[in-house]
Design an enzyme around this catalytic site. Structure first.
Site, PDB file in Angstrom:
ATOM      1  N   CYS A 138       0.830  -1.210   0.000  1.00  0.00           N
ATOM      2  CA  CYS A 138       0.000   0.000   0.000  1.00  0.00           C
ATOM      3  C   CYS A 138       0.865   1.261   0.000  1.00  0.00           C
ATOM      4  O   CYS A 138       1.538   1.537  -0.970  1.00  0.00           O
ATOM      5  CB  CYS A 138      -0.990  -0.055   1.175  1.00  0.00           C
ATOM      6  SG  CYS A 138      -2.368   1.106   1.022  1.00  0.00           S
ATOM      7  N   HIS A 139       0.857   2.045   1.086  1.00  0.00           N
ATOM      8  CA  HIS A 139       1.751   3.207   1.179  1.00  0.00           C
ATOM      9  C   HIS A 139       3.118   2.835   1.736  1.00  0.00           C
ATOM     10  O   HIS A 139       4.017   3.689   1.805  1.00  0.00           O
ATOM     11  CB  HIS A 139       1.128   4.306   2.038  1.00  0.00           C
ATOM     12  CG  HIS A 139      -0.011   5.023   1.383  1.00  0.00           C
ATOM     13  ND1 HIS A 139      -1.325   4.660   1.571  1.00  0.00           N
ATOM     14  CD2 HIS A 139      -0.039   6.085   0.531  1.00  0.00           C
ATOM     15  CE1 HIS A 139      -2.118   5.476   0.877  1.00  0.00           C
ATOM     16  NE2 HIS A 139      -1.367   6.333   0.225  1.00  0.00           N
ATOM     17  N   GLU A 169      -5.722   6.931  -4.494  1.00  0.00           N
ATOM     18  CA  GLU A 169      -5.487   8.157  -3.725  1.00  0.00           C
ATOM     19  C   GLU A 169      -6.579   9.177  -4.011  1.00  0.00           C
ATOM     20  O   GLU A 169      -7.075   9.865  -3.104  1.00  0.00           O
ATOM     21  CB  GLU A 169      -4.109   8.733  -4.074  1.00  0.00           C
ATOM     22  CG  GLU A 169      -3.499   9.604  -3.011  1.00  0.00           C
ATOM     23  CD  GLU A 169      -3.058   8.827  -1.779  1.00  0.00           C
ATOM     24  OE1 GLU A 169      -3.827   8.847  -0.783  1.00  0.00           O
ATOM     25  OE2 GLU A 169      -1.979   8.238  -1.782  1.00  0.00           O
TER      26      GLU A 169
END
Length: 231
Positions: A138-139, A169
């Site tokens: 993910c991030h 996002e």
């Protein structure tokens, strides 16, 4: 699977210490599903996991998690897990040679404290140089945007990767909140970003680099990491 889990060094899980989304004041931190879902797959195989964060200590949790998720609920009710995640090692104090792999969990907090962490870059560089696995979901791949190999080359250059997409996002209305767009920045670093549909389970394995797109990919990333370690 040919290796025994007991033969392997632990896996280092790294989470964010950043509790606020920049100047917005919006709370953030690490994503609990992105820790517990891969953790379940690894621990079920007998693999050991230790926890670190950028600053150490009690890591901030990113938002309200779904306790209807049986994996999240089980770990959140587990005293050993709760103690570990609230007493994380400081990444600066960690000896990377103790680990067979490193895994960077996501949550929006990572976008502020992962990219320029010298400790994260050192851990990635040394684990990669020793033949270990670098992974993120993910991030979490925010830790990879400035990471370099021992020879000075960018870790992601020429590599296929998955990460939180620009479309995701936009869907969570954070395009103008995050300091940079993760997928675009990875591409600027020479990575080949493998874009799947929003919220699709998407894990990409390119040699000893294993990455996943979003929370829905966390369990699959755990399986891919497990299989790579035990191969």
């Amino acid at each position: 699977m040919t290796k025994q889990a007991s033969e392997l060094k632990p896996i280092l899980f790294v989470v964010s210490s950043n509790a606020v989304k920049g100047a917005t004041g919006i709370p953030t931190g690490y994503n609990l599903a992105e820790v517990t879902h891969p953790l379940e797959k690894l621990q079920a195989a007998g693999l050991r996991v230790e926890f670190a964060s950028i600053l150490g200590g009690d890591a901030p949790l990113d938002g309200l998690e779904d306790m209807k998720d049986p994996v999240i609920a089980r770990y959140w009710a587990d005293a050993d897990f709760r103690h570990a995640i609230s007493h994380t090692l400081c990444l600066h104090d960690v000896d990377p040679s103790r680990y067979s792999a490193i895994f960077f969990a996501g949550g929006h907090g990572t976008m502020w404290d992962f990219p320029d962490s010298a400790a994260a870059q050192k851990a990635i560089r040394e684990i990669d140089a020793a033949g270990g696995i670098v992974s993120a979901v993910c991030h979490g791949p925010a830790a990879l945007v400035n990471a370099r190999r021992a020879n000075g080359s960018l870790l992601v250059a020429g590599k296929r990767v998955a990460a939180f997409t620009n479309g995701e996002e936009e869907e969570v209305q954070s395009t103008h909140v995050v300091p940079f767009l993760l997928a675009s920045t990875l591409e600027e670093r020479g990575a080949h970003h493998q874009n799947a549909a929003n919220w699709a389970d998407n894990v990409v394995v390119d040699g000893r680099l294993i990455t996943g797109q979003n929370p829905q990919s966390a369990a699959s990333l755990g399986i891919a990491l497990r299989d790579a370690l035990l191969a």
